[in-house]
Enzyme design. Structure first.
Site, mmCIF file in Angstrom:
data_model
loop_
_atom_site.group_PDB
_atom_site.id
_atom_site.type_symbol
_atom_site.label_atom_id
_atom_site.label_comp_id
_atom_site.label_asym_id
_atom_site.label_seq_id
_atom_site.Cartn_x
_atom_site.Cartn_y
_atom_site.Cartn_z
ATOM 1 N N GLU A 173 0.832 -1.209 0.000
ATOM 2 C CA GLU A 173 0.000 0.000 0.000
ATOM 3 C C GLU A 173 0.869 1.262 0.000
ATOM 4 O O GLU A 173 0.715 2.152 0.837
ATOM 5 C CB GLU A 173 -0.992 0.005 1.182
ATOM 6 C CG GLU A 173 -1.978 -1.144 1.087
ATOM 7 C CD GLU A 173 -3.225 -1.014 1.965
ATOM 8 O OE1 GLU A 173 -3.269 -0.124 2.834
ATOM 9 O OE2 GLU A 173 -4.156 -1.818 1.781
ATOM 10 N N GLU A 303 -5.142 -8.730 -0.335
ATOM 11 C CA GLU A 303 -5.963 -8.358 0.830
ATOM 12 C C GLU A 303 -7.404 -8.272 0.367
ATOM 13 O O GLU A 303 -7.731 -7.461 -0.514
ATOM 14 C CB GLU A 303 -5.505 -7.037 1.443
ATOM 15 C CG GLU A 303 -4.162 -7.177 2.149
ATOM 16 C CD GLU A 303 -3.759 -5.946 2.959
ATOM 17 O OE1 GLU A 303 -4.647 -5.224 3.465
ATOM 18 O OE2 GLU A 303 -2.540 -5.721 3.075
ATOM 19 N N GLN A 352 -7.795 -11.545 7.746
ATOM 20 C CA GLN A 352 -6.511 -12.184 7.959
ATOM 21 C C GLN A 352 -6.744 -13.550 8.596
ATOM 22 O O GLN A 352 -7.863 -13.853 8.978
ATOM 23 C CB GLN A 352 -5.641 -11.299 8.842
ATOM 24 C CG GLN A 352 -5.321 -9.956 8.203
ATOM 25 C CD GLN A 352 -4.229 -9.178 8.935
ATOM 26 O OE1 GLN A 352 -3.635 -9.639 9.893
ATOM 27 N NE2 GLN A 352 -4.003 -7.941 8.480
#
Ligand code: AHR
Length: 501
Positions: A173, A303, A352
């Site tokens: 990111e 993600e 996660q």
């Protein structure tokens, strides 16, 4: 009656097992407590890893694990996490809850975890606050097998043999927490940093992942592809993969919404926002296609998952949330989408693995529960390293508002390594069952067996009632020649395994 057409003669591409990958960050209770409790814990462990969690994850066949972040990656200095534990540096985890990070879980522990899980490794390097030298030395430390300062240091720390680094992320990111860069600036840094992510072993190519866009930031994809893509016949260019991050926030990024307290309207909003993943993949792929006509660069959705307001009473920086049948549907839909786009999507990592966001496992002290999302991953194992088959399902539009209308059914079909045809199909309706007739072209069906996950939309497992949501044998199929008939109940994820004559 809805028809599902399957053409077993048309194999559309290989479904990498890594599409069912996971992500574990130094965030909240994911690594510490959730996975790693240390050798001296009362919780049964092997070299510090919880035995119960590792056993459940092995049962689900985790193909690859990403670590150490996330935002944490661009603040992580790997040398803090090696050597005797007593002397490892302590630091504040500024991103996630301001807690003390004692670095007791570092590179050796991550590699040990992957060894126990039998999975591939995906290490995410630090571009935001790290140097080229630091990244280069980390790769040398992990993978160099001859005589070198870093290989010697690794051996001195107890690991003579090098490890495999299957995937390496060059920053995370970097448009945000990884340095707030512009695409062109990052792309030039990427070219430089990745140069020193060396392949020390000719038989072990490290798959380099370049930081890709957030959601629909098509300008980022364009800017980065333009600057970094280099195609040379028979050689790997600068990049092997481009990441994409997209979370399902039912009520938007600010409000997010509750994991447990939601109504039908929010249910369909969640489904609709999940289905948006397909549009994102198509649009980013179209931009990538302009440069990478042969689809040599994978789209790495490293993600994804639901992101709600954290559980009341928990540290907001820990991102701990419960997980219901709604999450099961979100997982089923996303995994079907990734399968259908396996020509471009080469890996995906749900966020996660334990105790954070859309986790497959939740822990409390020595207790552990499997979430509905866990069961979906368990059912979808059949698609790991399978061949995608051409399929099409008739649907109708359902939902409560014009804006959030969705198709009632969603599916993907593959030819598994076991030679069987695997159908995974989701019913997105909270109230209606649907009759389905599946037609398998030029195929005679010999046997069918199935597994179903179904319950009312809020159903979830708790430490008091750990088995509310669980899979069951699905007995409701009839078949003759090339036809397979069944009724899929409301709010369910179904796996059918078809044996051909
Ligand atoms: O998964 C939680 C966070 O979400 C990750 O650290 C970051 O990469 C993303 O913004």
């Amino acid at each position: 009656m809805f028809k599902l057409y399957i053409n077993p003669a048309n194999q559309k591409g290989h479904i990498n097992a890594e599409i069912q990958g996971h992500f574990s960050e130094h965030l909240g209770r994911c690594i510490y407590e959730g996975i790693y409790v240390g050798e001296n814990s009362d919780i049964p462990n092997t070299n510090g890893m919880r035995n119960d969690v590792v056993a459940a994850l092995k049962e689900m066949h985790v193909p690859v694990l990403r670590w150490p972040g996330g935002c944490f990656a661009d603040e992580y200095h790997w040398m803090d996490g090696i050597g005797p534990k007593e002397t490892r540096k302590k630091m504040i985890n500024t991103h996630w809850g301001g807690v003390v990070e004692d670095n007791s879980f570092g590179t050796h522990e991550f590699m040990e975890l992957c060894r126990q899980l039998g999975c591939k490794t995906y290490v995410n390097g630090n571009v935001g606050s790290g140097t080229v030298q630091e990244m280069s030395e980390w790769v040398e430390y992990m993978t160099f097998e001859g005589v070198s300062p870093m290989a010697d240091l690794r051996a001195a720390n107890g690991s003579k043999e090098p490890w495999n680094v299957d995937y390496f992320g060059v920053g995370n990111e970097n448009w945000g927490c990884g340095g707030n860069m512009t695409p062109e600036y990052y792309a030039n840094l990427y070219r430089r940093y990745q140069t020193y992510v060396r392949n020390y072993r000719s038989d072990k190519h490290i798959f380099k992942v370049c930081c890709g866009p957030n959601i629909d930031d098509y300008g980022w994809t364009e800017g980065v592809m333009k600057t970094t893509f280099r195609c040379e016949e028979g050689q790997h260019g600068f990049m092997d993969g481009l990441s994409l991050h997209y979370y399902t926030h039912p009520e938007g990024w600010i409000k997010k919404g509750s994991a447990l307290d939601f109504d039908d309207k929010v249910w369909y909003k969640t489904m609709s926002k999940t289905l948006y993943m397909e549009e994102l993949i198509k649009h980013h792929t179209a931009i990538m296609d302009h440069y990478d006509k042969k689809h040599e660069v994978g789209l790495i959705v490293d993600e994804w998952g639901t992101w709600y307001t954290c559980e009341p009473g928990t540290n907001p920086g820990f991102l701990y949330q419960q997980n219901t049948m709604r999450d099961a549907l979100v997982a089923g839909i996303n995994l079907n989408i990734f399968n259908k786009h396996c020509d471009r999507v080469k890996m995906a990592n749900i966020a996660q693995m334990v105790n954070v966001l859309q986790a497959v496992i939740l822990t409390e002290g020595e207790k552990m529960i499997l979430t509905p999302t866990y069961h979906v991953f368990h059912m979808y194992q059949c698609h790991q390293d399978a061949e995608l088959l051409e399929s099409y399902i008739e649907t109708e539009t359902i939902g409560l508002e014009d804006e959030y209308q969705v198709p009632n059914l969603n599916e993907s079909v593959s030819l598994g390594k076991d030679g069987k045809i695997h159908i995974t199909i989701n019913n997105l309706s909270v109230e209606k069952d649907y009759e389905v007739e599946s037609i398998l072209a030029d195929t005679k069906i010999e046997a069918v067996c199935g597994t179903i996950l179904t319950n009312e939309m809020h159903a979830h497992n708790t430490f008091e009632n750990p088995n509310v949501v669980h899979t069951e044998k699905f007995e409701g199929c009839t078949f003759k020649d090339d036809r397979l008939n069944f009724t899929i109940p409301a709010c369910s994820v179904l796996h059918l395994e078809v044996t051909k004559k």
